[in-house]
Design a protein around this motif. Structure first.
Motif, short mmCIF file in Angstrom:
data_model
loop_
_atom_site.label_atom_id
_atom_site.label_comp_id
_atom_site.label_asym_id
_atom_site.label_seq_id
_atom_site.Cartn_x
_atom_site.Cartn_y
_atom_site.Cartn_z
N LEU A 136 1.60 -17.73 7.87
CA LEU A 136 0.94 -18.64 9.14
C LEU A 136 0.23 -19.87 8.64
O LEU A 136 -1.14 -20.12 9.31
CB LEU A 136 -0.12 -17.72 9.82
CG LEU A 136 0.87 -16.53 10.57
CD1 LEU A 136 -0.09 -15.61 11.13
CD2 LEU A 136 2.01 -16.91 11.27
N ASP A 172 0.47 -22.85 8.62
CA ASP A 172 0.29 -23.99 9.52
C ASP A 172 -0.56 -23.71 11.06
O ASP A 172 -0.51 -24.41 11.87
CB ASP A 172 1.90 -24.58 9.60
CG ASP A 172 2.45 -25.05 8.62
OD1 ASP A 172 1.62 -25.55 7.89
OD2 ASP A 172 3.86 -24.80 8.71
N TYR A 173 -1.13 -22.47 10.85
CA TYR A 173 -1.65 -22.02 12.31
C TYR A 173 -3.20 -21.84 12.01
O TYR A 173 -3.61 -21.64 10.81
CB TYR A 173 -0.91 -20.73 12.67
CG TYR A 173 0.46 -21.20 13.23
CD1 TYR A 173 0.76 -21.93 14.31
CD2 TYR A 173 1.48 -20.89 12.24
CE1 TYR A 173 2.16 -22.01 14.67
CE2 TYR A 173 2.77 -21.20 12.77
CZ TYR A 173 3.18 -21.82 13.92
OH TYR A 173 4.35 -22.19 14.15
N VAL A 182 -6.55 -14.62 14.31
CA VAL A 182 -6.03 -15.95 14.40
C VAL A 182 -6.90 -16.68 15.78
O VAL A 182 -7.25 -15.72 16.94
CB VAL A 182 -4.70 -15.81 14.94
CG1 VAL A 182 -4.13 -17.30 15.36
CG2 VAL A 182 -3.85 -15.21 13.82
N ALA A 214 -7.22 -18.61 18.70
CA ALA A 214 -6.41 -19.19 19.73
C ALA A 214 -6.64 -20.37 20.42
O ALA A 214 -6.24 -21.17 20.92
CB ALA A 214 -5.80 -17.96 20.79
N LEU A 261 -5.03 -23.63 19.90
CA LEU A 261 -3.81 -23.51 20.27
C LEU A 261 -3.88 -23.85 21.76
O LEU A 261 -2.72 -24.00 22.46
CB LEU A 261 -3.02 -22.38 20.03
CG LEU A 261 -2.98 -21.99 18.51
CD1 LEU A 261 -2.38 -20.56 18.32
CD2 LEU A 261 -2.18 -23.07 17.96
N LEU A 272 -2.10 -15.60 24.22
CA LEU A 272 -1.15 -15.89 22.97
C LEU A 272 -0.61 -14.31 22.61
O LEU A 272 0.72 -14.19 22.50
CB LEU A 272 -2.22 -16.25 21.72
CG LEU A 272 -1.54 -16.05 20.41
CD1 LEU A 272 -0.26 -17.23 20.42
CD2 LEU A 272 -2.28 -16.59 19.42
N GLY A 308 5.81 -16.50 10.51
CA GLY A 308 5.77 -17.99 10.72
C GLY A 308 6.79 -18.26 11.66
O GLY A 308 6.80 -19.20 12.73
N PHE A 340 5.97 -17.23 15.41
CA PHE A 340 5.03 -17.95 16.06
C PHE A 340 5.70 -19.19 16.36
O PHE A 340 5.22 -19.61 17.56
CB PHE A 340 3.68 -18.08 14.84
CG PHE A 340 2.67 -17.29 15.03
CD1 PHE A 340 1.25 -17.63 15.26
CD2 PHE A 340 2.67 -15.81 14.71
CE1 PHE A 340 0.33 -16.73 15.80
CE2 PHE A 340 1.71 -14.76 14.95
CZ PHE A 340 0.45 -15.27 15.13
N SER A 341 6.40 -19.77 15.55
CA SER A 341 7.13 -21.01 15.98
C SER A 341 7.85 -20.87 17.17
O SER A 341 7.96 -22.20 18.00
CB SER A 341 7.81 -21.71 14.79
OG SER A 341 9.27 -20.89 14.67
N LEU A 372 4.94 -21.22 19.54
CA LEU A 372 3.87 -22.47 19.69
C LEU A 372 4.57 -23.66 19.18
O LEU A 372 3.92 -24.69 18.93
CB LEU A 372 2.71 -22.02 18.65
CG LEU A 372 2.11 -20.69 18.91
CD1 LEU A 372 1.09 -20.29 17.74
CD2 LEU A 372 1.15 -21.06 20.48
#
Length: 394
Positions: free
Chosen positions: A316, A318-319, A332, A334, A337, A344, A387, A390-391, A394
């Motif tokens: 993660l 990139d988050y 995380v 949110a 985002l 989420l 990852g 999540f992609s 998001l």
């Protein structure tokens, strides 16, 4: 409306403002689909100590394990728990006067509160904190005062010590602290504990210390037990259990160790709350605490959980994930985002097969944006898919 017409159907005031526990709802939604990453609950797939399992099997045939007595727990387990806390804190404890066995650490948390605070008193808790601590303060009739954990991208989580001090007032009776903190994984260092101890001494406060994960520390962080600090033995109630470090969640066996001046009250609360600890769970807990390789066993599991944490952080990267310094979970955020944590959570489960719990009830207004990921119950090979999952959302 009169009592006869419907007052009995009105929830008591002590439940006002206390939300439900979202973990069950997320777990039910995930059901038993093996493709779903189960990150919603504090479980672990690492096995309990073999000696604990063997001792529990033997207890099933033991009449002594099928008894209410002794109410404060088996003498040998109380002795082991007192030695355990004493070894970690550098203090000596009398197992007959300064240790009570409980039905898990969570009973111990409530018993410690009920033995130390009155309705209307104030208790300082961190924000976020384990909902089972925050809401038990309210159930005890006390008022929680929230002191935030602050996240610094360069240094990680740090407890706002000025805010902790600012929360202490004339009605404050206790600081209620878990270390490592849950759900953030924030860890107090020696300087933090020194400030906490000074506040307790200066204002004559209890320290209610949730020690459930106290040795689950990452990145080589040193261990420190607050009861070992000057003037803190007589102020600290240590609430521990075999649930996390020893992976014995279903045993529901814990303990409270503290000064004799308060432990008689703790024992009295325990008798009128749950009566006694789980009889068939206590021999297994004793075996876990007294195993010759106890410290090595815990350390080996900590290394495995740390690798899983690192896997989540890499997956993660990139988050807006917030690294944990200890414990079984991380958060995380949110908000960057453009979502709440609940939104989420719903999207991750519906579109990506990730079960994770929003932290709405685990602190102040910011908790609405914090999503907890528990990394203790999935192997790294499955966590590596986070990852990609999540992609999808998001």
């Amino acid at each position: 409306m009169s009592g006869a017409e419907g007052g009995a159907r009105t929830p008591p005031g002590r439940l006002a403002g206390i939300p439900g526990f979202d973990i069950d709802g997320v777990a039910r939604a995930a059901e038993s689909d093996p493709g779903i990453l189960r990150l919603e609950n504090l479980d672990t797939d690492l096995r309990p100590p073999a000696a604990a399992v063997a001792a529990t099997r033997a207890a099933l045939e033991s009449p002594a394990a099928n008894s209410y007595l002794p109410f404060t727990g088996r003498a040998d387990l109380r002795a082991a728990a007192a030695r355990h806390v004493g070894r970690l804190s550098g203090q000596d404890y009398d197992p007959d006067r300064e240790c009570v066995v409980t039905a898990g650490g969570t009973e111990g948390l409530f018993n410690a509160l009920l033995a130390t605070v009155d309705p209307g008193d104030e208790v300082v808790v961190t924000d976020p904190t384990y909902a089972g601590m925050l809401q038990r303060v309210r159930l005890a009739g006390a008022r929680p005062r929230l002191a935030p954990w602050v996240f610094d991208p360069a240094g990680g989580w740090r407890l706002d010590l000025d805010a902790v001090a600012g929360c202490v007032g004339d009605r404050t009776r206790a600081l209620f602290i878990m270390n490592p903190s849950m759900p953030s994984g924030g860890v107090l260092d020696a300087g933090d504990w020194a400030v906490v101890a000074e506040l307790c001494r200066r204002h004559d406060l209890w320290l209610l210390y949730n020690a459930a994960m106290e040795r689950i520390l990452y990145d080589g962080r040193p261990y420190l037990h607050p009861a070992g600090l000057p003037g803190m033995r007589e102020r600290t109630l240590t609430v521990g259990s075999v649930s996390k470090e020893h992976r014995m969640i279903g045993w529901r066996t814990g303990w409270i160790v503290g000064p004799a001046a308060v432990m008689a009250a703790v024992a009295k609360v325990g008798i009128y709350n749950v009566v006694t600890g789980v009889g068939i769970g206590q021999p297994g807990a004793l075996a876990a605490l007294t195993a010759a390789d106890e410290a090595d066993d815990v350390a080996a599991c900590v290394r495995r959980w740390e690798r899983r944490r690192d896997t989540v952080l890499e997956a993660l990267r990139d988050y807006p994930v917030r690294p944990a310094a200890g414990g079984w979970s991380l958060l995380v955020d949110a908000r960057p985002l453009g979502l709440t944590a609940r939104e989420l959570s719903e999207r991750l489960l519906a579109r990506a097969g990730v079960a994770a719990t929003p932290m709405d009830a685990w602190g102040g207004p910011d908790a609405e944006y914090q999503l907890r990921l528990v990394f203790s119950n999935e192997p790294s090979v499955r966590l590596q898919t986070l990852g990609d999952r999540f992609s999808r959302v998001l």
